[in-house]
Design a protein around this motif. Structure first.
Motif, PDB file in Angstrom:
ATOM      1  N   LEU A  54       0.838  -1.199   0.000  1.00 40.26           N
ATOM      2  CA  LEU A  54       0.000   0.000   0.000  1.00 40.26           C
ATOM      3  C   LEU A  54       0.874   1.250   0.000  1.00 40.26           C
ATOM      4  O   LEU A  54       0.552   2.249  -0.660  1.00 40.26           O
ATOM      5  N   ALA A  55       1.973   1.206   0.742  1.00 38.29           N
ATOM      6  CA  ALA A  55       2.863   2.368   0.820  1.00 38.29           C
ATOM      7  C   ALA A  55       3.486   2.680  -0.539  1.00 38.29           C
ATOM      8  O   ALA A  55       3.606   3.850  -0.936  1.00 38.29           O
ATOM      9  N   VAL A  56       3.888   1.638  -1.271  1.00 40.21           N
ATOM     10  CA  VAL A  56       4.458   1.871  -2.606  1.00 40.21           C
ATOM     11  C   VAL A  56       3.386   2.407  -3.558  1.00 40.21           C
ATOM     12  O   VAL A  56       3.652   3.312  -4.364  1.00 40.21           O
ATOM     13  N   ALA A  57       2.181   1.881  -3.468  1.00 39.33           N
ATOM     14  CA  ALA A  57       1.102   2.373  -4.326  1.00 39.33           C
ATOM     15  C   ALA A  57       0.843   3.855  -4.075  1.00 39.33           C
ATOM     16  O   ALA A  57       0.598   4.622  -5.015  1.00 39.33           O
ATOM     17  N   ASP A  58       0.893   4.278  -2.819  1.00 43.91           N
ATOM     18  CA  ASP A  58       0.731   5.695  -2.505  1.00 43.91           C
ATOM     19  C   ASP A  58       1.810   6.530  -3.189  1.00 43.91           C
ATOM     20  O   ASP A  58       1.528   7.584  -3.773  1.00 43.91           O
ATOM     21  N   LEU A  59       3.052   6.073  -3.109  1.00 43.87           N
ATOM     22  CA  LEU A  59       4.147   6.808  -3.754  1.00 43.87           C
ATOM     23  C   LEU A  59       3.943   6.869  -5.268  1.00 43.87           C
ATOM     24  O   LEU A  59       4.205   7.901  -5.901  1.00 43.87           O
ATOM     25  N   ASP A  60       3.481   5.766  -5.850  1.00 46.86           N
ATOM     26  CA  ASP A  60       3.254   5.744  -7.293  1.00 46.86           C
ATOM     27  C   ASP A  60       2.162   6.731  -7.695  1.00 46.86           C
ATOM     28  O   ASP A  60       2.297   7.462  -8.688  1.00 46.86           O
ATOM     29  N   ILE A  61       1.083   6.774  -6.944  1.00 53.45           N
ATOM     30  CA  ILE A  61       0.007   7.717  -7.243  1.00 53.45           C
ATOM     31  C   ILE A  61       0.517   9.152  -7.107  1.00 53.45           C
ATOM     32  O   ILE A  61       0.286   9.998  -7.980  1.00 53.45           O
ATOM     33  N   ALA A  62       1.226   9.444  -6.027  1.00 54.41           N
ATOM     34  CA  ALA A  62       1.745  10.795  -5.808  1.00 54.41           C
ATOM     35  C   ALA A  62       2.731  11.192  -6.888  1.00 54.41           C
ATOM     36  O   ALA A  62       2.846  12.369  -7.234  1.00 54.41           O
ATOM     37  N   GLY A  63       3.440  10.214  -7.446  1.00 52.51           N
ATOM     38  CA  GLY A  63       4.420  10.495  -8.477  1.00 52.51           C
ATOM     39  C   GLY A  63       3.882  10.427  -9.887  1.00 52.51           C
ATOM     40  O   GLY A  63       4.630  10.609 -10.850  1.00 52.51           O
ATOM     41  N   GLY A  64       2.588  10.175 -10.046  1.00 46.42           N
ATOM     42  CA  GLY A  64       1.990  10.152 -11.371  1.00 46.42           C
ATOM     43  C   GLY A  64       1.988   8.793 -12.050  1.00 46.42           C
ATOM     44  O   GLY A  64       1.551   8.682 -13.190  1.00 46.42           O
ATOM     45  N   HIS A  65       2.450   7.756 -11.349  1.00 45.03           N
ATOM     46  CA  HIS A  65       2.503   6.414 -11.952  1.00 45.03           C
ATOM     47  C   HIS A  65       1.223   5.660 -11.587  1.00 45.03           C
ATOM     48  O   HIS A  65       1.233   4.695 -10.820  1.00 45.03           O
ATOM     49  N   VAL A  66       0.122   6.148 -12.148  1.00 45.38           N
ATOM     50  CA  VAL A  66      -1.202   5.661 -11.753  1.00 45.38           C
ATOM     51  C   VAL A  66      -1.385   4.193 -12.096  1.00 45.38           C
ATOM     52  O   VAL A  66      -1.832   3.392 -11.259  1.00 45.38           O
ATOM     53  N   ASP A  67      -1.065   3.804 -13.329  1.00 44.64           N
ATOM     54  CA  ASP A  67      -1.239   2.407 -13.728  1.00 44.64           C
ATOM     55  C   ASP A  67      -0.374   1.478 -12.879  1.00 44.64           C
ATOM     56  O   ASP A  67      -0.792   0.366 -12.528  1.00 44.64           O
ATOM     57  N   ASP A  68       0.837   1.911 -12.535  1.00 50.02           N
ATOM     58  CA  ASP A  68       1.710   1.086 -11.692  1.00 50.02           C
ATOM     59  C   ASP A  68       1.066   0.831 -10.338  1.00 50.02           C
ATOM     60  O   ASP A  68       1.122  -0.288  -9.805  1.00 50.02           O
ATOM     61  N   ALA A  69       0.485   1.880  -9.761  1.00 48.03           N
ATOM     62  CA  ALA A  69      -0.167   1.730  -8.456  1.00 48.03           C
ATOM     63  C   ALA A  69      -1.334   0.762  -8.535  1.00 48.03           C
ATOM     64  O   ALA A  69      -1.481  -0.146  -7.705  1.00 48.03           O
ATOM     65  N   PHE A  70      -2.187   0.946  -9.543  1.00 47.75           N
ATOM     66  CA  PHE A  70      -3.357   0.083  -9.684  1.00 47.75           C
ATOM     67  C   PHE A  70      -2.932  -1.363  -9.955  1.00 47.75           C
ATOM     68  O   PHE A  70      -3.483  -2.302  -9.368  1.00 47.75           O
ATOM     69  N   ASP A  71      -1.961  -1.550 -10.847  1.00 47.07           N
ATOM     70  CA  ASP A  71      -1.507  -2.908 -11.166  1.00 47.07           C
ATOM     71  C   ASP A  71      -0.955  -3.598  -9.918  1.00 47.07           C
ATOM     72  O   ASP A  71      -1.236  -4.791  -9.678  1.00 47.07           O
ATOM     73  N   ARG A  72      -0.182  -2.874  -9.132  1.00 50.08           N
ATOM     74  CA  ARG A  72       0.410  -3.463  -7.921  1.00 50.08           C
ATOM     75  C   ARG A  72      -0.678  -3.950  -6.976  1.00 50.08           C
ATOM     76  O   ARG A  72      -0.631  -5.072  -6.455  1.00 50.08           O
ATOM     77  N   LEU A  73      -1.667  -3.105  -6.728  1.00 53.83           N
ATOM     78  CA  LEU A  73      -2.701  -3.463  -5.759  1.00 53.83           C
ATOM     79  C   LEU A  73      -3.638  -4.536  -6.299  1.00 53.83           C
ATOM     80  O   LEU A  73      -4.102  -5.402  -5.538  1.00 53.83           O
ATOM     81  N   LEU A  74      -3.932  -4.511  -7.584  1.00 53.12           N
ATOM     82  CA  LEU A  74      -4.792  -5.549  -8.155  1.00 53.12           C
ATOM     83  C   LEU A  74      -4.098  -6.912  -8.150  1.00 53.12           C
ATOM     84  O   LEU A  74      -4.727  -7.939  -7.863  1.00 53.12           O
ATOM     85  N   GLU A  75      -2.803  -6.920  -8.436  1.00 54.29           N
ATOM     86  CA  GLU A  75      -2.054  -8.183  -8.381  1.00 54.29           C
ATOM     87  C   GLU A  75      -1.979  -8.704  -6.952  1.00 54.29           C
ATOM     88  O   GLU A  75      -2.096  -9.915  -6.699  1.00 54.29           O
ATOM     89  N   LEU A  76      -1.782  -7.801  -6.000  1.00 57.34           N
ATOM     90  CA  LEU A  76      -1.768  -8.207  -4.594  1.00 57.34           C
ATOM     91  C   LEU A  76      -3.134  -8.747  -4.181  1.00 57.34           C
ATOM     92  O   LEU A  76      -3.226  -9.791  -3.505  1.00 57.34           O
ATOM     93  N   PHE A  77      -4.197  -8.053  -4.601  1.00 55.92           N
ATOM     94  CA  PHE A  77      -5.555  -8.486  -4.272  1.00 55.92           C
ATOM     95  C   PHE A  77      -5.802  -9.904  -4.762  1.00 55.92           C
ATOM     96  O   PHE A  77      -6.397 -10.737  -4.064  1.00 55.92           O
ATOM     97  N   ALA A  78      -5.338 -10.209  -5.964  1.00 57.08           N
ATOM     98  CA  ALA A  78      -5.549 -11.535  -6.548  1.00 57.08           C
ATOM     99  C   ALA A  78      -4.814 -12.622  -5.775  1.00 57.08           C
ATOM    100  O   ALA A  78      -5.273 -13.778  -5.727  1.00 57.08           O
ATOM    101  N   LEU A  79      -3.688 -12.291  -5.151  1.00 57.37           N
ATOM    102  CA  LEU A  79      -2.872 -13.284  -4.454  1.00 57.37           C
ATOM    103  C   LEU A  79      -3.320 -13.531  -3.016  1.00 57.37           C
ATOM    104  O   LEU A  79      -3.006 -14.578  -2.449  1.00 57.37           O
ATOM    105  N   LEU A  80      -4.030 -12.573  -2.435  1.00 54.20           N
ATOM    106  CA  LEU A  80      -4.372 -12.682  -1.014  1.00 54.20           C
ATOM    107  C   LEU A  80      -5.606 -13.555  -0.789  1.00 54.20           C
ATOM    108  O   LEU A  80      -6.508 -13.591  -1.626  1.00 54.20           O
ATOM    109  N   PRO A  81      -5.653 -14.213   0.367  1.00 59.15           N
ATOM    110  CA  PRO A  81      -6.892 -14.921   0.733  1.00 59.15           C
ATOM    111  C   PRO A  81      -7.992 -13.915   1.013  1.00 59.15           C
ATOM    112  O   PRO A  81      -7.740 -12.741   1.304  1.00 59.15           O
ATOM    113  N   GLY A  82      -9.213 -14.382   0.920  1.00 58.61           N
ATOM    114  CA  GLY A  82     -10.365 -13.491   1.027  1.00 58.61           C
ATOM    115  C   GLY A  82     -10.378 -12.608   2.246  1.00 58.61           C
ATOM    116  O   GLY A  82     -10.715 -11.417   2.173  1.00 58.61           O
ATOM    117  N   ASP A  83      -9.998 -13.144   3.413  1.00 55.69           N
ATOM    118  CA  ASP A  83     -10.068 -12.375   4.650  1.00 55.69           C
ATOM    119  C   ASP A  83      -9.072 -11.228   4.682  1.00 55.69           C
ATOM    120  O   ASP A  83      -9.242 -10.288   5.466  1.00 55.69           O
TER     121      ASP A  83
END
Length: 313
Positions: A249-278
């Protein structure tokens, strides 16, 4: 910023050589051209990849502050009015060049703008890093004072002529903010992000449909999270622990603040896919918050929402 002590050497990890030889557009705000035409250059103006050669030339006579920003960047919208206010009060001793990093990728690359807002000065064509991120007005004034000292040491002491208003009644007045919005703005200027968050939350409690408060809340939350972050340490922690939600989440924040919007979204969506539901809830909440910051109509948000929906169902 660069050390303003006597004899300091201008320096900065910025290579602007590729922009020096660009043909200057007719609208570029060079002081000499404006004087020849009988007009006065503006204290605040937009700079582009094409016009930046003249901006560099202007910096040989007056210090130029460069504000690298983007329309979607919440902290940029907090900082830009402060920069414009302080520059205006300095009455021509400094000018402000505003660079939209989305529209001017070569300048963004030349200044190595990994995070925005990023503020750099130009003195005699040489870059002087000032600060990154939104900072309080008092700190802006202090940095600009140091900048003027440094410029004087290097012989850059010119001014841009400023027209005096002829009729105060003709000057536009900013509409007054609602009390809680004003409290939030004042807290941001003071660097008190916790109080700003509380004020926006109170405004939303009074009116859940207050979209300005909702947008302001998301912006100041992001600002508070990234303001003291060490980008190198944050990215190293995330690389070492790919499934650490807090680190990602911290890296995604830096990416958004730095204008790397797709990088932030891709990072969090890939993480979401790997995590268990809870464990997914914090990631989904942060994605929704960042979607709101960038804007629901933005194509990057639309694509990311679609991917999130496919992962949910």
């Amino acid at each position: 910023m660069t050390d303003p002590t006597p004899g300091a050497v201008l320096r900065g990890a910025v290579d602007l050589s590729s922009l020096r030889s660009r043909p200057a557009a007719a609208s570029a705000p060079a002081a000499s051209d404006a004087a020849a035409a009988g007009a006065e250059p503006s204290l605040v103006f937009d700079a582009t990849d094409e016009t930046f050669g003249q901006v560099l030339e202007l910096s040989r006579s007056v210090p130029v502050v460069v504000d690298l920003w983007a329309e979607w960047c919440g902290p940029c919208k907090q900082l830009s009015p402060i920069l414009e206010k302080v520059v205006t009060e300095l009455a021509g001793r400094v000018v402000l060049a505003k660079v939209d990093v989305d529209a001017n990728p070569q300048l963004a690359q030349g200044f190595r703008a990994q995070s925005i807002p990023m503020v750099v000065a130009l003195i005699a064509g040489q870059p002087v890093p000032l600060f990154t991120g939104a900072v309080p007005e008092a700190q802006v004034r202090e940095v600009f004072g140091q900048l003027l000292q440094l410029a004087a040491q290097h012989g850059v002491t010119g001014t841009v002529p400023v027209s005096e208003p002829t009729d105060d009644a003709e000057q536009p007045h900013e509409p007054e903010l609602p009390p809680l919005h004003q409290a939030a703005f004042d807290a941001i200027e003071a660097g008190d992000y916790a109080s700003a968050i509380s004020a926006y939350e109170a405004a939303l409690a009074e009116n859940p449909r207050d979209e300005d408060a909702r947008a302001g809340l998301g912006q100041v939350r992001l600002l508070a999270r990234v303001q003291e972050a060490d980008p190198g340490a944050v990215r190293a922690a995330a690389a070492a622990s790919p499934l650490d939600v807090t680190a990602q989440l911290a890296v995604a924040d830096l990416d958004i603040a730095g204008g790397h919007v797709d990088d932030a979204f891709d990072r969090l969506l890939e993480l979401f896919a790997l995590l268990p539901g809870d464990d997914r809830a914090p990631v989904r909440e942060r994605l929704l918050e960042l979607f709101g910051l960038v804007g629901d109509a933005d194509g990057r948000v639309i694509r990311a929402r679609g991917r999130l929906a496919s992962l949910l169902f």
